[in-house]
Scaffold this motif. Structure first.
Motif, PDB file in Angstrom:
ATOM      1  N   ALA A 299       0.827  -1.204   0.000  1.00 44.05           N
ATOM      2  CA  ALA A 299       0.000   0.000   0.000  1.00 44.05           C
ATOM      3  C   ALA A 299       0.864   1.257   0.000  1.00 44.05           C
ATOM      4  O   ALA A 299       0.564   2.234  -0.693  1.00 44.05           O
ATOM      5  N   ASP A 300       1.966   1.224   0.764  1.00 44.23           N
ATOM      6  CA  ASP A 300       2.864   2.380   0.790  1.00 44.23           C
ATOM      7  C   ASP A 300       3.519   2.606  -0.567  1.00 44.23           C
ATOM      8  O   ASP A 300       3.728   3.746  -0.994  1.00 44.23           O
ATOM      9  N   GLN A 301       3.860   1.521  -1.265  1.00 45.12           N
ATOM     10  CA  GLN A 301       4.457   1.659  -2.583  1.00 45.12           C
ATOM     11  C   GLN A 301       3.481   2.328  -3.555  1.00 45.12           C
ATOM     12  O   GLN A 301       3.852   3.218  -4.326  1.00 45.12           O
ATOM     13  N   TYR A 302       2.226   1.897  -3.511  1.00 49.46           N
ATOM     14  CA  TYR A 302       1.251   2.475  -4.428  1.00 49.46           C
ATOM     15  C   TYR A 302       0.874   3.903  -4.058  1.00 49.46           C
ATOM     16  O   TYR A 302       0.450   4.678  -4.922  1.00 49.46           O
ATOM     17  N   ARG A 303       1.040   4.268  -2.801  1.00 50.85           N
ATOM     18  CA  ARG A 303       0.840   5.677  -2.446  1.00 50.85           C
ATOM     19  C   ARG A 303       1.861   6.562  -3.146  1.00 50.85           C
ATOM     20  O   ARG A 303       1.544   7.676  -3.572  1.00 50.85           O
ATOM     21  N   LEU A 304       3.089   6.072  -3.263  1.00 47.06           N
ATOM     22  CA  LEU A 304       4.115   6.833  -3.970  1.00 47.06           C
ATOM     23  C   LEU A 304       3.817   6.906  -5.465  1.00 47.06           C
ATOM     24  O   LEU A 304       4.025   7.928  -6.108  1.00 47.06           O
TER      25      LEU A 304
END
Length: 328
Positions: free
Chosen positions: A103-108
């Motif tokens: 999820a953190d990767q896709y936030r970026l």
């Protein structure tokens, strides 16, 4: 000329002159970053590279009571129930132990796309809320990326996301969400009596809507290039100020539909599988895209720090560039 087009031109020139091509960081420009990943032993997993085979049990189309119509009669609305456990089993969502990391990767990844969609960047991207997700070849993780990106975007508090299955030859998204037999994009292009309200489906994911691909048609390329398609795309772009429309596209080097679809878009994100997608395929695919378009690269399965040479983690790189108003 976009930064990505510029970088790939340098690679072509380097190859032609037999000189050493630029490093990946140099090739994609200073806006390219490896998303920071800190993985322990439990994180040594692989994202499936090949597009898996799906059936309609992953999600299903249901009906539920809705508001009464103008005559005071109760009506039912169709909506898609998503089975997240089945999506995980099929390799289309991260295991629960890794979901926060992904999820953190896709936030970026999503932030520059959304900023363009709502006009937050200094340079306005025309039709920036029309976003095409594609790849050079099949099996680069495009469907995985498209689903997870749409779900991440749908979590925004002030936006809704419409996910359009525009891979009309191989409609993976429609099959995954159990709507492969429902009218969709191609039906809209064939039948002018249909409206967007007739084919757009709600889901049980707040903020996420779905437009299936519709029927298979042997003139899909011509339909996507038609005036009717241009009109529909503009309706989607202008209908809601807070909506981004994500199109799952065929691979750019496999079918002509992707190139036609790209001509309607404001932004294009191309998924590149680290260590798998040939460099020449990336060059050829980017060359298919009009240089005036906002162009993005999403590096799938990038080798994460701390993993062995043959192991991939949920690491993503992101490259971004678009044509400035005064670009040469």
């Amino acid at each position: 000329m976009s930064k990505i087009h510029n970088a790939l031109k340098r690679i072509r020139d380097a190859k032609a002159g037999q000189s050493t091509p630029p490093s990946r960081q140099e090739a994609l420009g200073q806006d390219f970053t490896e998303a920071p990943v800190a993985l322990d032993e439990t994180a040594r997993i692989k994202i499936p590279v090949a597009e898996p085979v799906h059936d309609d049990t992953i999600a299903r189309l249901s009906t539920r009571p809705s508001l009464t119509d103008s005559g005071g009669q109760d009506v039912e609305e169709r909506f898609v129930e998503v089975d997240r456990d089945r999506l995980r089993e099929a390799g289309l969502l991260a295991p629960e132990s890794q979901s926060r990391m992904l999820a953190d990767q896709y936030r970026l990844i999503k932030r520059p796309l959304l900023d363009n969609a709502v006009g937050k960047n200094a340079s306005i991207v025309e039709d920036g809320n029309l976003i095409m997700i594609s790849s050079a070849l099949s099996g680069d993780g495009k469907t995985f990326t498209c689903i997870n990106l749409a779900l991440s975007m749908a979590s925004e508090k002030d936006m809704t996301i419409l996910l359009v299955d525009a891979d009309v030859a191989k409609p993976h998204i429609s099959r995954i969400f159990g709507v492969s037999k429902q009218p969709g994009l191609i039906d809209l292009l064939l039948d002018e009596s249909l409206t967007l309200d007739d084919v757009i489906l709600k889901t049980d994911v707040p903020g996420l809507r779905l437009l299936p691909s519709g029927q298979i048609h042997d003139q899909a390329t011509e339909l996507l290039a038609s005036k009717r398609m241009r009109s529909l795309v503009q309706q989607l772009s202008k209908r809601y100020a807070n909506r981004a429309v994500v199109f799952d596209s065929p691979p750019l080097l496999v079918t002509p539909e992707a190139r036609v679809l790209g001509s309607h878009m404001g932004q294009i994100a191309m998924v590149v599988c680290a260590g798998k997608t040939p460099q020449q395929a990336v060059l050829d695919a980017v060359a298919c895209i009009d240089e005036s378009k906002a162009m993005n690269l999403i590096l799938n399965q990038s080798l994460a720090s701390g993993l062995g040479a043959s192991e991939y983690g949920y690491g993503y790189g992101y490259g971004y560039g678009h044509a400035e108003a005064a670009a040469d």
